[in-house]
Scaffold this active site. Sequence first.
Site, mmCIF file in Angstrom:
data_model
loop_
_atom_site.group_PDB
_atom_site.id
_atom_site.type_symbol
_atom_site.label_atom_id
_atom_site.label_comp_id
_atom_site.label_asym_id
_atom_site.label_seq_id
_atom_site.Cartn_x
_atom_site.Cartn_y
_atom_site.Cartn_z
ATOM 1 N N LYS A 1 0.841 -1.202 0.000
ATOM 2 C CA LYS A 1 0.000 0.000 0.000
ATOM 3 C C LYS A 1 0.872 1.246 0.000
ATOM 4 O O LYS A 1 1.639 1.474 0.939
ATOM 5 C CB LYS A 1 -0.909 0.023 1.232
ATOM 6 C CG LYS A 1 -1.948 1.146 1.135
ATOM 7 C CD LYS A 1 -2.671 1.392 2.437
ATOM 8 C CE LYS A 1 -2.033 2.481 3.247
ATOM 9 N NZ LYS A 1 -1.997 3.799 2.591
ATOM 10 N N GLY B 1 7.121 5.304 7.870
ATOM 11 C CA GLY B 1 6.152 6.374 8.108
ATOM 12 C C GLY B 1 6.411 7.019 9.450
ATOM 13 O O GLY B 1 7.529 6.954 9.977
ATOM 14 N N THR C 1 2.378 6.198 14.038
ATOM 15 C CA THR C 1 1.787 5.078 13.287
ATOM 16 C C THR C 1 2.575 3.802 13.566
ATOM 17 O O THR C 1 1.995 2.720 13.704
ATOM 18 C CB THR C 1 1.783 5.369 11.767
ATOM 19 O OG1 THR C 1 1.383 6.714 11.551
ATOM 20 C CG2 THR C 1 0.855 4.442 11.024
ATOM 21 N N GLU D 1 10.609 1.867 9.897
ATOM 22 C CA GLU D 1 11.490 3.001 9.555
ATOM 23 C C GLU D 1 10.687 4.259 9.843
ATOM 24 O O GLU D 1 9.757 4.583 9.099
ATOM 25 C CB GLU D 1 11.886 2.944 8.075
ATOM 26 C CG GLU D 1 12.619 1.675 7.663
ATOM 27 C CD GLU D 1 14.036 1.597 8.206
ATOM 28 O OE1 GLU D 1 14.564 2.634 8.646
ATOM 29 O OE2 GLU D 1 14.609 0.498 8.202
ATOM 30 N N CYS E 1 13.165 12.159 5.701
ATOM 31 C CA CYS E 1 13.376 11.766 7.101
ATOM 32 C C CYS E 1 14.824 12.014 7.524
ATOM 33 O O CYS E 1 15.113 12.104 8.714
ATOM 34 C CB CYS E 1 13.018 10.307 7.283
ATOM 35 S SG CYS E 1 13.860 9.250 6.098
HETATM 36 P P1 NAD Z 1 2.173 8.013 8.190
HETATM 37 O O1 NAD Z 1 2.645 7.207 9.321
HETATM 38 O O2 NAD Z 1 1.018 8.903 8.374
HETATM 39 O O3 NAD Z 1 1.777 7.057 6.953
HETATM 40 C C1 NAD Z 1 2.678 6.150 6.372
HETATM 41 C C2 NAD Z 1 1.892 5.041 5.719
HETATM 42 O O4 NAD Z 1 1.230 4.306 6.725
HETATM 43 C C3 NAD Z 1 0.812 5.514 4.761
HETATM 44 O O5 NAD Z 1 0.731 4.634 3.672
HETATM 45 C C4 NAD Z 1 -0.436 5.426 5.618
HETATM 46 O O6 NAD Z 1 -1.616 5.270 4.874
HETATM 47 C C5 NAD Z 1 -0.136 4.183 6.426
HETATM 48 N N1 NAD Z 1 -0.888 4.067 7.679
HETATM 49 C C6 NAD Z 1 -1.377 5.045 8.468
HETATM 50 N N2 NAD Z 1 -2.054 4.519 9.512
HETATM 51 C C7 NAD Z 1 -1.972 3.175 9.387
HETATM 52 C C8 NAD Z 1 -2.468 2.087 10.150
HETATM 53 N N3 NAD Z 1 -3.221 2.263 11.237
HETATM 54 N N4 NAD Z 1 -2.192 0.839 9.736
HETATM 55 C C9 NAD Z 1 -1.440 0.628 8.647
HETATM 56 N N5 NAD Z 1 -0.967 1.614 7.861
HETATM 57 C C10 NAD Z 1 -1.225 2.881 8.236
HETATM 58 O O7 NAD Z 1 3.446 8.799 7.666
HETATM 59 P P2 NAD Z 1 3.509 9.878 6.490
HETATM 60 O O8 NAD Z 1 2.923 11.150 6.999
HETATM 61 O O9 NAD Z 1 2.993 9.285 5.234
HETATM 62 O O10 NAD Z 1 5.092 10.028 6.306
HETATM 63 C C11 NAD Z 1 5.868 10.919 7.015
HETATM 64 C C12 NAD Z 1 6.634 10.216 8.097
HETATM 65 O O11 NAD Z 1 7.412 9.166 7.554
HETATM 66 C C13 NAD Z 1 7.626 11.121 8.806
HETATM 67 O O12 NAD Z 1 7.552 10.902 10.191
HETATM 68 C C14 NAD Z 1 8.976 10.658 8.280
HETATM 69 O O13 NAD Z 1 10.060 10.893 9.116
HETATM 70 C C15 NAD Z 1 8.725 9.213 8.087
HETATM 71 N N6 NAD Z 1 9.701 8.647 7.150
HETATM 72 C C16 NAD Z 1 10.664 7.817 7.643
HETATM 73 C C17 NAD Z 1 11.619 7.290 6.780
HETATM 74 C C18 NAD Z 1 12.686 6.354 7.275
HETATM 75 O O14 NAD Z 1 13.314 5.700 6.458
HETATM 76 N N7 NAD Z 1 12.929 6.270 8.565
HETATM 77 C C19 NAD Z 1 11.568 7.607 5.422
HETATM 78 C C20 NAD Z 1 10.572 8.469 4.977
HETATM 79 C C21 NAD Z 1 9.632 8.978 5.844
#
Ligand code: NAD
Length: 479
Positions: free
Chosen positions: A173, A226, A230, A248, A282
């Site tokens: 997804k 993400g 989450t 991550e 990130c």
């Molecule tokens: P998010 O956690 O809101 O969403 C990430 C993904 O998770 C999306 O596809 C979302 O639909 C899904 N999701 C949300 N709730 C869920 C649930 N209950 N069950 C399963 N899936 C669910 O994050 P975002 O706003 O899309 O991304 C930004 C964040 O990602 C920032 O905190 C950033 O630091 C982090 N990030 C981390 C890395 C890394 O490698 N460490 C890389 C890129 C982004």
Amino acid sequence: MKIQNYINGKFHDPIDNNWLDNYNPSNGQVYGHIPNSSSVDVENAYIAAKSAFPSWSQTTLDERSRILIKISELLESNLQHFAETESKDNGKPISLAKSVDIPRAANNFRFFGNAITQFASESHESIGHDAINYTLRQPMGVVGCISPWNLPLYLFTWKIAPAIAAGNCVVAKPSEITPMTAFLLGNICNEAGLPKGVLNIVHGLGSTTGQAIVEHPNIKAISFTGGTKTGIHIAKIAAPLFKKLSLELGGKNPNIIFSDCDYDEMLKTTVLASFSNQGQICLCGSRIFVEASIYKKFKIDFIEKVKQLKVGHPSNETTDVGALVSKQHLEKVLSYIEIAKKENGIVLCGGNKIVIKDYENGYYLAPTVIEINTNDCKINQEEVFGPVVTMMPFNTETEVLQMANAVKYGLSATIWTTNLKRTMRLTNQLQAGIIWVNTWMLRDLRTPFGGMKASGVGREGGFEALRFFTEAKNICIKY
Ligand code: NAD
């Protein structure tokens, strides 16, 4: 435009006919609709993946490798279209999508297509016992991959490529905020000859579609990138189901600048580390610590360079900083600027929305630099994930090390110095999964990638990713 789920090699509307709006960040307009898939769609994707697994897991490594490399080549030959789509969907400058996002997505498939042919497991001769142990690393079955919006295809494929290379079948997804390039990937997979059901892509909200993937009792592993909040939620669901988890998560990364650094190189790279992709990486260095003896000079030079960045429409080739990904995110970032001001932060530049002629409703924000006098404040403790950095001086190595580590996150850190002993001392003690010295964002895909503390659990990249997506089984034979 309506996009569809990709299940068993075909495109499908969501069973419940439930759709979400997709916004164009450059002008704030709805320009498409995406499925908000239910648990039934996820179940259909799971059934397709499960059916494909016996054959895919027995497909030779040469054949898997050939298909992955073919996907990579097709992404490269469609680079322009994919880059334009990514830029429109996310708001990132087209130049970045063309030079980073899509080439890296292609490279993810090429890299893991090659890596799987080199992946090996250990054997241990038990001397004195007439026995040998060897490890089988077998694919897990059906695995789930969930990715965020900031580097949409880049991070989506960073998970999918090792998962399928290792012989798994996938229910994936992408973020509901940036689903477009993941949708396009389906056709590329068909054209490359990826057998149906090996990769299935379901679109929708995290709380519905994502949650259904995480809760699915037979999806054996979840690779998630993400937000930390989450990640915590997912871990709570996955733990009692004994799923393998790779998380991550967020970061609040220090960028530590010593007076003995290569100043020009540091200055140029610090601008990139602060504002690339509108600061929505990130790994961006959002906390800048500068040795007091060069603080004044750095402040003048850095602000001058930041003011030269061109904020503009993402499709314009000369744009340095495009639109933020969504209205909600823009508001969140603006609210952090207000918090910083209340905490006595001084906005040295930016801090305001930018209105671009003909795109007045786009989500544009001026690159923002805030001077602070303590690390112990919200703006330095919480992830903003936008074009906002803070800066403050430090006097000693001990002091800056303490501040660098005094956050809940531990994703990456950057150090600028030419002093080898200091480099060794700091790299040993900094709490971060990735440390760059005299550079930033220089990536070698063989290296372990991931964070410490609230930045995550587990490592991706290279053989680490192939180990994550396989189950180790030890066999002991007495002869
Ligand atoms: P998010 O956690 O809101 O969403 C990430 C993904 O998770 C999306 O596809 C979302 O639909 C899904 N999701 C949300 N709730 C869920 C649930 N209950 N069950 C399963 N899936 C669910 O994050 P975002 O706003 O899309 O991304 C930004 C964040 O990602 C920032 O905190 C950033 O630091 C982090 N990030 C981390 C890395 C890394 O490698 N460490 C890389 C890129 C982004």
